[in-house]
Design an enzyme around this catalytic site. Structure first.
Site, PDB file in Angstrom:
ATOM      1  CG  HIS A 106      -0.354   0.021   2.545  1.00  0.00           C
ATOM      2  ND1 HIS A 106      -0.018   1.187   3.201  1.00  0.00           N
ATOM      3  CD2 HIS A 106      -0.023  -0.981   3.393  1.00  0.00           C
ATOM      4  CE1 HIS A 106       0.494   0.895   4.391  1.00  0.00           C
ATOM      5  NE2 HIS A 106       0.509  -0.416   4.527  1.00  0.00           N
ATOM      6  CG  ASP A 108      -2.725   4.113   2.779  1.00  0.00           C
ATOM      7  OD1 ASP A 108      -2.396   3.037   2.239  1.00  0.00           O
ATOM      8  OD2 ASP A 108      -3.390   4.164   3.828  1.00  0.00           O
ATOM      9  CG  ASP A 139       3.285   0.233   7.642  1.00  0.00           C
ATOM     10  OD1 ASP A 139       2.823  -0.364   6.661  1.00  0.00           O
ATOM     11  OD2 ASP A 139       2.625   0.475   8.666  1.00  0.00           O
ATOM     12  CD  GLU A 174      -2.879  -1.458   5.944  1.00  0.00           C
ATOM     13  OE1 GLU A 174      -3.075  -2.353   6.786  1.00  0.00           O
ATOM     14  OE2 GLU A 174      -2.219  -0.416   6.195  1.00  0.00           O
ATOM     15  CD  GLU A 175      -0.914   2.332   7.673  1.00  0.00           C
ATOM     16  OE1 GLU A 175      -1.638   1.902   8.595  1.00  0.00           O
ATOM     17  OE2 GLU A 175       0.280   2.011   7.544  1.00  0.00           O
ATOM     18  CG  HIS A 439       1.281   2.397  12.552  1.00  0.00           C
ATOM     19  ND1 HIS A 439       0.015   1.917  12.814  1.00  0.00           N
ATOM     20  CD2 HIS A 439       1.570   1.992  11.284  1.00  0.00           C
ATOM     21  CE1 HIS A 439      -0.437   1.252  11.764  1.00  0.00           C
ATOM     22  NE2 HIS A 439       0.508   1.272  10.828  1.00  0.00           N
TER      23      HIS A 439
END
Length: 471
Positions: A106, A108, A139, A174-175, A439
């Site tokens: 992903h 995003d 990520d 996705e996030e 994150h």
């Protein structure tokens, strides 16, 4: 499992790995360019950046020369008229009876959070001490570039001998909950159908030991509002007789855990499963656990993370410290994020949580549940040929035998993949190591891990290309 040396590789495989090595500087440069694009799917952020990000990924896919078709697409969210965020779909048809592989990542990223907590700006990729720092560096823009770099190496080395079918699906939300993911799968089922699916959005045991993720916890996230008063009152005038919402919240939330910090919610289950050795010292190093603060839970540490539920309070709406006054609060809202043990339906875990909270509400406090978001966990069938091929590629790509991992985090959309493509083998891999801080501020990518992940995927693609059938 014994690892293979370079002498065990075929000439074409050795050539693929040489191409990976030559292409690595360009791959890292392209990764840095992607990190500079702050593509965040939250509505509060500039959504044109997601369009920039999708266009950049689409161009990278086109430039590999591998694909017959590359498009930026959107799907509707469930059955609404609202469109989800832009995704990239690139396809090439299999030839001569070869299988097809679907590569997922992903583009995003999570919001950066407080810029002051970053040692360097979150969207300025910075390399130091063998790591690239920046939001999305690990990520999951590194997952994108692992796919692109592996495809470049295989395409350049095999040329017209590349008969493998390849679909590349790079999601854009996705996030933010993959809100249009299921519809995207239905709308593009023919283009996405594959014999094996690589989900490059997980991690490894450590910076040098590859991991194949075979279990994921599910999630149950919701907002709980606790109300005890019609309006605020003076804490000096009525404190001691009237329970305010904060008192009720603290009392209620404390019942979610027992004295050891393990989840104490009847109906939330655990799974039994073997885990590799993992010490408390390692946990402290990887998490920043303060001296004198004890871990929570019981039994082996990885078992607590992989196979047991957890409950975390991830947000709270109440009077800030700066605004504090001598007031009894009428209402407090919290976000509860529960991780659900593999094998239990997220809906069942949520029902257990709701029943527990209603049954333990102190002083007759009024409870309201909203914004419920559920995602089921995942258990991999490890008996397929693609799993064996992946483990062997990891051993050769990293120089270390692969370890089967459970992951405490959740990737709920995998349940959608399994439902839509029940015959596909799901391979959950990744480029993160325990120090990536996905994150969190100062997210980073370990560059050697990235190199080995690209080597692994390139070998996997080359070996799948050598198969004469998908069976």
């Amino acid at each position: 499992m014994t690892t293979s040396s370079s002498s065990d590789l075929s000439p074409s495989e050795a050539a693929v790995l040489e191409s990976v090595a030559l292409g690595l500087p360009a791959a890292l440069s392209d990764l840095g360019a992607l990190v500079r694009i702050p593509g965040i799917a939250w509505p509060a952020f500039d959504q044109t950046q997601l369009e920039r990000s999708a266009d950049a990924v689409a161009q990278l896919a086109r430039d590999t020369g591998v694909f017959d078709d590359v498009r930026v697409l959107r799907a509707h969210i469930d059955d609404t008229d609202e469109l989800g965020q832009p995704a990239v779909l690139a396809t090439r048809a299999a030839r001569n009876g070869r299988p097809t592989i679907l590569l997922y990542a992903h583009h995003d990223v999570q919001p950066p959070g407080d810029d002051e907590l970053w040692e360097t700006p979150p969207f300025e990729p910075t390399v130091r001490d063998g790591r690239m720092y920046g939001r999305g560096a690990a990520d999951d823009k590194a997952g994108i570039m692992a796919h692109i770099a592996a495809l470049r190496a295989v395409g350049e080395t095999l040329g017209d001998d590349l008969d493998l079918g390849v679909s590349l699906f790079i999601e854009g939300e996705e996030e933010y909950g993959s809100r249009s993911f299921a519809r995207f799968l239905r709308d593009n089922a023919d283009a996405l159908r594959a014999d094996a699916i690589v989900v490059a959005d997980s991690g490894n045991l450590d910076s040098h030991t590859p991991g194949l993720t075979v279990s994921l916890r599910g999630n149950a996230r919701f907002t709980l509002t606790i109300r005890t008063l019609e309006h605020a009152s003076h804490s000096g005038m009525f404190g001691g007789a009237v329970p305010d919402a904060m008192m009720a919240a603290v009392t209620l939330l404390s019942t979610l855990w027992d004295a050891d910090g393990a989840v104490a919610v009847e109906g939330m289950t655990a799974r039994s499963g073997e885990t590799p050795p993992y010490s408390e010292e390692t946990l402290r190093v990887e998490t920043g656990l303060l001296d004198g603060v004890s871990p929570v839970g019981r039994d082996d540490i990885l078992g607590r993370i992989w196979n047991r539920p957890s409950v975390t309070i991830t947000g709270i709406d109440a009077t800030s410290v700066a605004q504090a006054s001598n007031t009894l609060l009428p209402e407090v809202s919290v976000v509860i994020s529960a991780r659900v043990a593999p094998g239990q339906a997220a809906a069942d875990a949520y029902a257990a949580l709701e029943a527990h909270l209603r049954g333990h509400a102190p002083f007759g406090a009024e409870l309201t549940f909203s914004d419920v978001d559920l995602g089921d966990g995942f258990l991999v069938d490890t008996s397929g040929w693609a799993v064996e091929l992946t483990r062997d590629a990891m051993a050769d790509g990293y120089g270390e035998a692969a370890v089967d991992l459970g992951v405490g985090g959740s990737i709920p959309f995998i349940a959608d993949l399994v439902r839509e493509f029940p015959g596909a083998q799901i391979l959950v891999t990744g480029v993160e190591d325990p120090h990536s801080r996905a994150h969190s501020p100062n997210e980073s990518l370990h560059l050697d891990t990235f190199r080995n992940a690209v080597r692994t995927e390139a070998l996997l693609l080359a070996r799948m290309n050598a198969r004469t059938s998908a069976s």
